[in-house]
Design a protein around this motif. Structure first.
Motif, PDB file in Angstrom:
ATOM      1  N   THR A 154      94.142 -10.701  87.460  1.00  0.00           N
ATOM      2  CA  THR A 154      95.499 -10.863  87.968  1.00  0.00           C
ATOM      3  C   THR A 154      96.242 -11.944  87.196  1.00  0.00           C
ATOM      4  N   PRO A 155      97.571 -11.968  87.297  1.00  0.00           N
ATOM      5  CA  PRO A 155      98.342 -13.019  86.614  1.00  0.00           C
ATOM      6  C   PRO A 155      98.105 -14.405  87.192  1.00  0.00           C
ATOM      7  N   TRP A 156      97.512 -14.475  88.372  1.00  0.00           N
ATOM      8  CA  TRP A 156      97.279 -15.785  88.997  1.00  0.00           C
ATOM      9  C   TRP A 156      95.839 -16.253  88.839  1.00  0.00           C
ATOM     10  N   GLY A 157      95.055 -15.571  87.977  1.00  0.00           N
ATOM     11  CA  GLY A 157      93.758 -16.092  87.584  1.00  0.00           C
ATOM     12  C   GLY A 157      92.576 -15.668  88.424  1.00  0.00           C
ATOM     13  N   THR A 158      92.626 -14.477  89.013  1.00  0.00           N
ATOM     14  CA  THR A 158      91.478 -13.960  89.747  1.00  0.00           C
ATOM     15  C   THR A 158      90.928 -12.716  89.061  1.00  0.00           C
ATOM     16  N   TYR A 159      89.711 -12.375  89.422  1.00  0.00           N
ATOM     17  CA  TYR A 159      89.013 -11.222  88.850  1.00  0.00           C
ATOM     18  C   TYR A 159      89.103 -10.052  89.814  1.00  0.00           C
ATOM     19  N   LEU A 160      89.273  -8.854  89.271  1.00  0.00           N
ATOM     20  CA  LEU A 160      89.300  -7.635  90.064  1.00  0.00           C
ATOM     21  C   LEU A 160      88.130  -6.754  89.664  1.00  0.00           C
ATOM     22  N   THR A 161      87.331  -6.368  90.639  1.00  0.00           N
ATOM     23  CA  THR A 161      86.220  -5.453  90.384  1.00  0.00           C
ATOM     24  C   THR A 161      86.446  -4.181  91.184  1.00  0.00           C
ATOM     25  N   CYS A 162      86.026  -3.065  90.627  1.00  0.00           N
ATOM     26  CA  CYS A 162      86.397  -1.752  91.161  1.00  0.00           C
ATOM     27  C   CYS A 162      85.176  -0.994  91.666  1.00  0.00           C
ATOM     28  N   GLU A 163      85.266  -0.522  92.907  1.00  0.00           N
ATOM     29  CA  GLU A 163      84.173   0.227  93.526  1.00  0.00           C
ATOM     30  C   GLU A 163      84.344   1.698  93.175  1.00  0.00           C
ATOM     31  N   GLU A 164      83.400   2.222  92.389  1.00  0.00           N
ATOM     32  CA  GLU A 164      83.572   3.580  91.873  1.00  0.00           C
ATOM     33  C   GLU A 164      82.722   4.597  92.628  1.00  0.00           C
ATOM     34  N   ASN A 165      81.545   4.906  92.166  1.00  0.00           N
ATOM     35  CA  ASN A 165      80.763   5.977  92.801  1.00  0.00           C
ATOM     36  C   ASN A 165      79.954   5.473  93.995  1.00  0.00           C
ATOM     37  N   TRP A 166      80.656   4.861  94.936  1.00  0.00           N
ATOM     38  CA  TRP A 166      80.044   4.316  96.143  1.00  0.00           C
ATOM     39  C   TRP A 166      79.667   5.375  97.183  1.00  0.00           C
ATOM     40  N   PRO A 167      80.300   6.581  97.238  1.00  0.00           N
ATOM     41  CA  PRO A 167      79.954   7.498  98.328  1.00  0.00           C
ATOM     42  C   PRO A 167      78.478   7.877  98.387  1.00  0.00           C
ATOM     43  N   GLY A 168      77.803   7.914  97.237  1.00  0.00           N
ATOM     44  CA  GLY A 168      76.404   8.324  97.224  1.00  0.00           C
ATOM     45  C   GLY A 168      75.448   7.349  97.877  1.00  0.00           C
ATOM     46  N   TYR A 169      75.928   6.162  98.202  1.00  0.00           N
ATOM     47  CA  TYR A 169      75.070   5.160  98.838  1.00  0.00           C
ATOM     48  C   TYR A 169      74.976   5.360 100.350  1.00  0.00           C
ATOM     49  N   PHE A 170      75.774   6.282 100.887  1.00  0.00           N
ATOM     50  CA  PHE A 170      75.827   6.504 102.330  1.00  0.00           C
ATOM     51  C   PHE A 170      75.488   7.958 102.660  1.00  0.00           C
ATOM     52  N   VAL A 171      75.074   8.186 103.895  1.00  0.00           N
ATOM     53  CA  VAL A 171      74.769   9.534 104.347  1.00  0.00           C
ATOM     54  C   VAL A 171      75.282   9.724 105.767  1.00  0.00           C
ATOM     55  N   ASN A 172      75.843  10.893 106.025  1.00  0.00           N
ATOM     56  CA  ASN A 172      76.202  11.325 107.374  1.00  0.00           C
ATOM     57  C   ASN A 172      75.487  12.646 107.614  1.00  0.00           C
ATOM     58  N   ARG A 173      74.455  12.601 108.428  1.00  0.00           N
ATOM     59  CA  ARG A 173      73.658  13.802 108.689  1.00  0.00           C
ATOM     60  C   ARG A 173      74.252  14.667 109.789  1.00  0.00           C
ATOM     61  N   GLY A 174      75.415  14.254 110.296  1.00  0.00           N
ATOM     62  CA  GLY A 174      76.126  15.061 111.280  1.00  0.00           C
ATOM     63  C   GLY A 174      77.281  15.787 110.625  1.00  0.00           C
ATOM     64  N   GLU A 175      78.398  15.865 111.309  1.00  0.00           N
ATOM     65  CA  GLU A 175      79.578  16.542 110.790  1.00  0.00           C
ATOM     66  C   GLU A 175      80.459  15.556 110.048  1.00  0.00           C
ATOM     67  N   LEU A 176      80.778  15.867 108.813  1.00  0.00           N
ATOM     68  CA  LEU A 176      81.611  14.985 108.014  1.00  0.00           C
ATOM     69  C   LEU A 176      83.040  14.967 108.537  1.00  0.00           C
ATOM     70  N   THR A 177      83.657  13.790 108.496  1.00  0.00           N
ATOM     71  CA  THR A 177      85.085  13.696 108.784  1.00  0.00           C
ATOM     72  C   THR A 177      85.868  14.244 107.595  1.00  0.00           C
ATOM     73  N   GLU A 178      87.166  14.439 107.796  1.00  0.00           N
ATOM     74  CA  GLU A 178      87.988  14.998 106.729  1.00  0.00           C
ATOM     75  C   GLU A 178      87.960  14.123 105.484  1.00  0.00           C
ATOM     76  N   GLU A 179      88.089  12.796 105.681  1.00  0.00           N
ATOM     77  CA  GLU A 179      88.094  11.906 104.517  1.00  0.00           C
ATOM     78  C   GLU A 179      86.722  11.826 103.865  1.00  0.00           C
ATOM     79  N   GLN A 180      85.641  11.960 104.638  1.00  0.00           N
ATOM     80  CA  GLN A 180      84.298  11.962 104.063  1.00  0.00           C
ATOM     81  C   GLN A 180      84.065  13.206 103.216  1.00  0.00           C
ATOM     82  N   GLN A 181      84.573  14.335 103.676  1.00  0.00           N
ATOM     83  CA  GLN A 181      84.469  15.557 102.874  1.00  0.00           C
ATOM     84  C   GLN A 181      85.233  15.409 101.570  1.00  0.00           C
TER      85      GLN A 181
END
Length: 687
Positions: free
Chosen positions: A260-287
């Protein structure tokens, strides 16, 4: 993004016109590759672009010489590349242009403090060791100077994912059913993710890490982080751990980055969905985002309920609803991931903050626009997946130059990154584009508004990609890193590849079965919703046919799958690859090339794309060892040192000398590492 974690599934089921179809029409109308016509070098747009993811008395101020704003400059760089393009390489060593040296810095497992044992080549370091050492598989990074000379500073390094076989002596321990059995192994894996902040100093011409420095610290897959923006304190983030929805634990799959212009670091979360599991019915956003229904990537949930589990550290990765409400389970745990995370490297007591206003998806990078006092601060980020989108965030607050010297950098982030408008890009074949706002009153392709599908801005952010589908955004060939030309203000973006594009193209994604990728660029228009665009260069093997090798590349600059991308302030564009195309991979390992775009104009001042007539301007500077991806770029303020990361090498490094090849017949425990590149005479790199 590493090929090792790429999810090839197409989660975008919309019928939005894909970029390659738009581009085909655009090419037929303008024929700009053959004619050499490109973007106009419009100085009127030079105020826009990008540079690509609390207060305390102990906070270290950045040096006052760090430029708070980009000064007035001519719209053409004076830099000229001063090295000859090198041949490709296929060895267990790095190669670099003549007159340069390269050595290894801060490899995976190097201790940051005395809490960690030295790296053990048999993989037997503990979870506690890993929590206090450099993480695994280095990716995006940035250098924050501590002195005016720039010979002392903080290197922030992303750690995208892990290699379980290398992380443990014999790989992960499992029972006869394939379930994980050793808690310390899983904790070690969680600790190998995230970000490292490490102090480095230049001593006698060599950069060295400073062990036990107060700035050194790790952010891991278990670190507590604050939530800010529209989703903070919402029911969407309510969990048993954070009933008020104010915090999330950990950051995962940190790929691209920004600052950022004020001197902080930005890190980006990319392929994070694979770290979680829903063994029931997926919500719309999860799908829509691609959450698993069968299991987690590394089996971290296998030890949920173990007697030695702490605060549901493993149970949280199973987001299947199991309690009477969200306050009694972890159904919303994944909702705390998929964001841009802001870190103050200068303040070792500050907490990382997830900035939800910038959208929730598989972020590849995050880059800010050229600053103009009294105008909004702009950030760009790509959703790195096939047929996904390019986004822009514009702050409500107007840029105040005094904020560049803020001592409360996280509070400054609150000012600019918590309240604003998120846009998604739509490309048209006439070389113009439109930024479509993702707001409740935004009109959808069926004539309704987003308010008909979402009840709040928080709901839109939670399912950013789903909202982008509805307004008619252009599906792209894996948008990755972006960067801005400091002279023209033109924004450049890598589109890595898309071999699933088999039946339709669009102007911005013109090739079917796009194995090689391309780099697109645009200029912002006179208002927040307008831009003009073209394609700067197409990846291709040198012997590709006319439709494939549209930029006329040769053996000395052929490339595929452009990924990392960064301008330095001299106007040199550095391009890194994560090659997935056999035609180029047979000739060379992944590489870093350089080019100076702004002087590439015709007599009328029109910017030129790369073509057979000028392709020699693109030069290969560096090649990584076998099996690796070249990723992450940082440069010192005096331009005498370039830092580049080597991720997932096959059999490297053999020694601290990065160019020393591992002897034939010898196998080393491969370690991702930062490579330091310096000119032998100590002069500026690249020129």
């Amino acid at each position: 993004m590493s090929k090792a974690t790429f999810d090839p599934t197409r989660f975008n089921k919309s019928n939005n016109t894909p970029f390659n179809e738009v581009l085909d029409k655009h090419l037929s109308r303008r024929n700009f590759v053959k004619s050499g016509l490109g973007l106009s070098a419009m100085t009127a747009f030079s105020g826009f672009g990008i540079a690509g993811c609390s207060s305390d008395s102990d906070s270290t101020p950045p040096p006052t010489t760090t430029p708070p704003t980009t000064p007035e400059v001519p719209n053409v760089s004076q830099a000229t590349l001063g090295f000859e393009s090198i041949p490709g390489s296929k060895t267990d060593a790095v190669t670099v242009a003549a007159g340069y040296s390269a050595y290894v810095l801060a490899p995976w497992g190097e201790p940051l403090n005395d809490k960690a044992n030295e790296f053990k080549a048999d993989g037997s370091n503990t979870a506690e060791d890993q929590a206090n050492s450099m993480g695994m598989h280095h990716d995006g990074m940035h250098f924050f100077p501590l002195t005016e000379a720039g010979d002392d500073g903080l290197l922030c390094v992303n750690h995208e994912y892990i290699d379980q076989a290398a992380l443990h002596p014999m790989g992960p321990t499992v029972d006869t059913d394939g379930n994980r059995t050793v808690l310390d192994e899983i904790r070690k894996e969680i600790n190998a993710h995230g970000i490292s902040v490490v102090r480095i100093k230049l001593n006698n011409g060599m950069w060295e890490t400073v062990k036990n420095d107060a700035h050194n610290r790790r952010f891991t897959g278990a670190t507590v982080m604050d939530i800010a923006g529209p989703l903070a304190y919402s029911s969407y983030l309510e969990t048993r751990y954070s009933p008020d929805g104010s915090q999330a634990r950990g950051t995962l799959n940190n790929c691209g980055n920004g600052y950022t212009p004020w001197g902080t670091y930005l890190t980006c979360e990319e392929n994070w969905p694979g770290y979680f599991v829903n063994r029931g019915e997926l919500t719309e956003e999860q799908q829509r985002i691609g959450l698993s229904t069968s299991g987690t990537r590394y089996g971290w949930d296998h030890l949920a309920g173990n007697d030695d589990e702490r605060l549901d550290e493993f149970a949280r990765f199973d987001v299947t609803p199991s309690g009477s409400s969200a306050a009694n389970d972890y159904r919303n745990e994944a909702n705390g991931h998929g964001y841009i995370v802001e870190i103050d490297p200068y303040n070792s007591n500050s907490r990382a903050v997830k900035r939800t206003a910038l959208g929730r998806f598989r972020h590849e990078g995050c880059t800010f626009g050229k600053l103009t006092a009294g105008k909004p601060v702009v950030f760009y980020s790509g959703h790195d997946s096939r047929f996904e989108y390019l986004y822009k965030y514009e702050s409500t607050a107007m840029w105040d130059e005094a904020d560049a010297d803020s001592t409360n950098r996280i509070a400054t982030g609150d000012k600019y990154m918590n309240d604003g408008t998120l846009y998604v890009a739509k490309f048209s074949e006439d070389g113009v584009g439109e930024w479509l706002p993702l707001t409740l009153d935004s009109v959808t392709t069926d004539g309704k508004t987003l308010a008909d599908s979402f009840d709040s801005v928080a709901a839109i952010i939670l399912n950013t990609a789903g909202a982008a589908d509805l307004v008619g955004a252009t599906p792209m060939d894996r948008p990755e890193w972006a960067s801005v030309d400091p002279f023209t203000g033109t924004v450049y973006l890598t589109l890595t590849n898309n071999t699933k594009r088999v039946d339709s193209t669009n102007p911005a994604n013109p090739r079917l079965n796009n194995s090689f990728g391309h780099i697109i660029r645009w200029d912002e228009g006179s208002n927040a919703t307008e831009f003009t665009w073209d394609i700067f260069v197409f990846g291709s093997p040198a012997d590709g046919d006319e439709d494939t090798n549209r930029s006329g590349l040769t053996d000395l600059n052929q490339f595929a799958s452009p990924d990392g991308l960064a301008f330095d302030k001299r106007g040199i564009l550095w391009v890194q690859t994560d090659n997935g195309a056999d035609e180029v991979e047979e000739y060379t390992n992944d590489q870093m090339l350089a080019i100076v775009p702004s002087p590439m104009t015709d007599d009328n001042g029109q910017q030129q794309v790369v073509s057979a007539d000028n392709q020699a301007e693109l030069k290969r500077f560096f090649v990584g060892p076998n099996g690796c991806e070249v990723t992450g770029f940082a440069i010192t303020p005096d331009y005498t040192t370039v830092f580049a990361n080597i991720q997932h090498p096959g059999n490297w490094p053999y020694s601290a000398v990065a160019t020393e090849e591992t002897p034939a017949g010898m196998t080393v425990r491969a370690r991702a590492a930062t490579v330091v590149i310096r000119k032998d005479d100590g002069a500026e790199v690249g020129v």
